[in-house]
Design a protein around this motif. Structure first.
Motif, PDB file in Angstrom:
ATOM      1  N   MET A  10      29.734  13.152  72.420  1.00 26.65           N
ATOM      2  CA  MET A  10      30.653  13.007  73.516  1.00 26.65           C
ATOM      3  C   MET A  10      31.563  14.238  73.608  1.00 26.65           C
ATOM      4  N   ILE A  11      32.060  14.681  72.472  1.00 22.07           N
ATOM      5  CA  ILE A  11      32.924  15.862  72.463  1.00 22.07           C
ATOM      6  C   ILE A  11      32.137  17.078  72.942  1.00 22.07           C
ATOM      7  N   LEU A  12      30.907  17.222  72.443  1.00 29.95           N
ATOM      8  CA  LEU A  12      30.087  18.371  72.845  1.00 29.95           C
ATOM      9  C   LEU A  12      29.817  18.363  74.343  1.00 29.95           C
ATOM     10  N   LYS A  13      29.557  17.198  74.897  1.00 30.66           N
ATOM     11  CA  LYS A  13      29.299  17.097  76.332  1.00 30.66           C
ATOM     12  C   LYS A  13      30.521  17.525  77.128  1.00 30.66           C
ATOM     13  N   ARG A  14      31.684  17.085  76.685  1.00 30.97           N
ATOM     14  CA  ARG A  14      32.904  17.422  77.411  1.00 30.97           C
ATOM     15  C   ARG A  14      33.268  18.894  77.254  1.00 30.97           C
ATOM     16  N   ILE A  15      32.962  19.471  76.110  1.00 32.19           N
ATOM     17  CA  ILE A  15      33.178  20.915  75.933  1.00 32.19           C
ATOM     18  C   ILE A  15      32.270  21.678  76.889  1.00 32.19           C
ATOM     19  N   ALA A  16      31.000  21.231  76.967  1.00 28.60           N
ATOM     20  CA  ALA A  16      30.032  21.880  77.856  1.00 28.60           C
ATOM     21  C   ALA A  16      30.465  21.781  79.316  1.00 28.60           C
ATOM     22  N   GLU A  17      31.180  20.712  79.661  1.00 30.87           N
ATOM     23  CA  GLU A  17      31.664  20.538  81.029  1.00 30.87           C
ATOM     24  C   GLU A  17      32.922  21.349  81.301  1.00 30.87           C
ATOM     25  N   GLY A  18      33.426  22.047  80.258  1.00 34.03           N
ATOM     26  CA  GLY A  18      34.557  22.940  80.452  1.00 34.03           C
ATOM     27  C   GLY A  18      35.913  22.390  80.038  1.00 34.03           C
ATOM     28  N   GLU A  19      35.924  21.241  79.408  1.00 34.26           N
ATOM     29  CA  GLU A  19      37.206  20.676  78.975  1.00 34.26           C
ATOM     30  C   GLU A  19      37.744  21.472  77.795  1.00 34.26           C
ATOM     31  N   GLY A  20      39.035  21.653  77.736  1.00 30.91           N
ATOM     32  CA  GLY A  20      39.662  22.478  76.714  1.00 30.91           C
ATOM     33  C   GLY A  20      39.832  21.770  75.373  1.00 30.91           C
ATOM     34  N   SER A  21      39.917  22.580  74.326  1.00 28.01           N
ATOM     35  CA  SER A  21      40.054  22.036  72.975  1.00 28.01           C
ATOM     36  C   SER A  21      41.406  21.339  72.775  1.00 28.01           C
ATOM     37  N   THR A  22      42.446  21.774  73.481  1.00 27.41           N
ATOM     38  CA  THR A  22      43.754  21.144  73.346  1.00 27.41           C
ATOM     39  C   THR A  22      43.720  19.705  73.846  1.00 27.41           C
ATOM     40  N   ALA A  23      43.158  19.507  75.019  1.00 28.60           N
ATOM     41  CA  ALA A  23      43.082  18.154  75.596  1.00 28.60           C
ATOM     42  C   ALA A  23      42.213  17.250  74.729  1.00 28.60           C
ATOM     43  N   LEU A  24      41.099  17.763  74.250  1.00 28.97           N
ATOM     44  CA  LEU A  24      40.204  16.959  73.418  1.00 28.97           C
ATOM     45  C   LEU A  24      40.844  16.611  72.079  1.00 28.97           C
ATOM     46  N   SER A  25      41.546  17.577  71.509  1.00 31.64           N
ATOM     47  CA  SER A  25      42.179  17.313  70.216  1.00 31.64           C
ATOM     48  C   SER A  25      43.227  16.213  70.331  1.00 31.64           C
ATOM     49  N   LYS A  26      43.970  16.205  71.418  1.00 32.32           N
ATOM     50  CA  LYS A  26      44.977  15.162  71.630  1.00 32.32           C
ATOM     51  C   LYS A  26      44.314  13.799  71.835  1.00 32.32           C
ATOM     52  N   GLU A  27      43.267  13.782  72.628  1.00 35.37           N
ATOM     53  CA  GLU A  27      42.604  12.513  72.941  1.00 35.37           C
ATOM     54  C   GLU A  27      41.946  11.882  71.710  1.00 35.37           C
ATOM     55  N   PHE A  28      41.302  12.708  70.896  1.00 35.32           N
ATOM     56  CA  PHE A  28      40.569  12.192  69.749  1.00 35.32           C
ATOM     57  C   PHE A  28      41.371  12.211  68.451  1.00 35.32           C
ATOM     58  N   GLY A  29      42.589  12.730  68.509  1.00 35.94           N
ATOM     59  CA  GLY A  29      43.427  12.771  67.316  1.00 35.94           C
ATOM     60  C   GLY A  29      42.918  13.740  66.263  1.00 35.94           C
ATOM     61  N   LEU A  30      42.334  14.831  66.703  1.00 38.22           N
ATOM     62  CA  LEU A  30      41.809  15.865  65.807  1.00 38.22           C
ATOM     63  C   LEU A  30      42.572  17.162  66.037  1.00 38.22           C
ATOM     64  N   GLY A  31      42.505  18.053  65.059  1.00 37.08           N
ATOM     65  CA  GLY A  31      43.114  19.365  65.232  1.00 37.08           C
ATOM     66  C   GLY A  31      42.281  20.227  66.164  1.00 37.08           C
ATOM     67  N   GLU A  32      42.949  21.162  66.816  1.00 39.50           N
ATOM     68  CA  GLU A  32      42.226  22.068  67.718  1.00 39.50           C
ATOM     69  C   GLU A  32      41.170  22.861  66.969  1.00 39.50           C
ATOM     70  N   SER A  33      41.468  23.230  65.728  1.00 37.74           N
ATOM     71  CA  SER A  33      40.491  23.999  64.954  1.00 37.74           C
ATOM     72  C   SER A  33      39.242  23.161  64.676  1.00 37.74           C
ATOM     73  N   THR A  34      39.409  21.857  64.528  1.00 39.92           N
ATOM     74  CA  THR A  34      38.262  20.968  64.325  1.00 39.92           C
ATOM     75  C   THR A  34      37.390  20.940  65.578  1.00 39.92           C
ATOM     76  N   ILE A  35      38.020  20.853  66.729  1.00 41.94           N
ATOM     77  CA  ILE A  35      37.282  20.853  67.997  1.00 41.94           C
ATOM     78  C   ILE A  35      36.536  22.175  68.166  1.00 41.94           C
ATOM     79  N   ARG A  36      37.207  23.290  67.844  1.00 36.97           N
ATOM     80  CA  ARG A  36      36.541  24.601  67.953  1.00 36.97           C
ATOM     81  C   ARG A  36      35.393  24.708  66.958  1.00 36.97           C
ATOM     82  N   GLY A  37      35.547  24.116  65.772  1.00 35.88           N
ATOM     83  CA  GLY A  37      34.475  24.102  64.779  1.00 35.88           C
ATOM     84  C   GLY A  37      33.272  23.320  65.283  1.00 35.88           C
ATOM     85  N   ILE A  38      33.543  22.203  65.935  1.00 31.92           N
ATOM     86  CA  ILE A  38      32.465  21.404  66.526  1.00 31.92           C
ATOM     87  C   ILE A  38      31.751  22.232  67.587  1.00 31.92           C
TER      88      ILE A  38
END
Length: 76
Positions: free
Chosen positions: A1-29
């Motif tokens: 789900m995270i990968l799909k949303r990244i591919a759609e252009g969603e930013g790591s900041t918004a995803l990190s807040k929504e999923f309760g993860l650090g931005e660096s974790t989202i960038r690592g994914i």
């Protein structure tokens, strides 16, 4: 789900807040997207193989009875 949303252009900041993860974790994914997809596909195929064989109903009933019996013995 995270990968799909990244591919759609969603930013790591918004995803990190929504999923309760650090931005660096989202960038690592995001960096490991290829490896994650490959691993996910393998796991899905393996799971599908296991699900395609229905369990014997007699075995399921026996296992449930065994669990109840063990629980009763443990309580005594």
């Amino acid at each position: 789900m995270i990968l799909k949303r990244i591919a759609e252009g969603e930013g790591s900041t918004a995803l990190s807040k929504e999923f309760g993860l650090g931005e660096s974790t989202i960038r690592g994914i995001q960096k490991r997207a290829g490896e994650i997809s490959k691993s996910s596909n393998c796991a899905t195929n393996e799971s599908a193989k296991r699900v395609s064989y229905p369990r014997n109903i007699l075995i399921e009933k026996t296992e449930k009875a065994l669990v109840l019996w063990i629980q009763e013995l443990t309580q005594k």
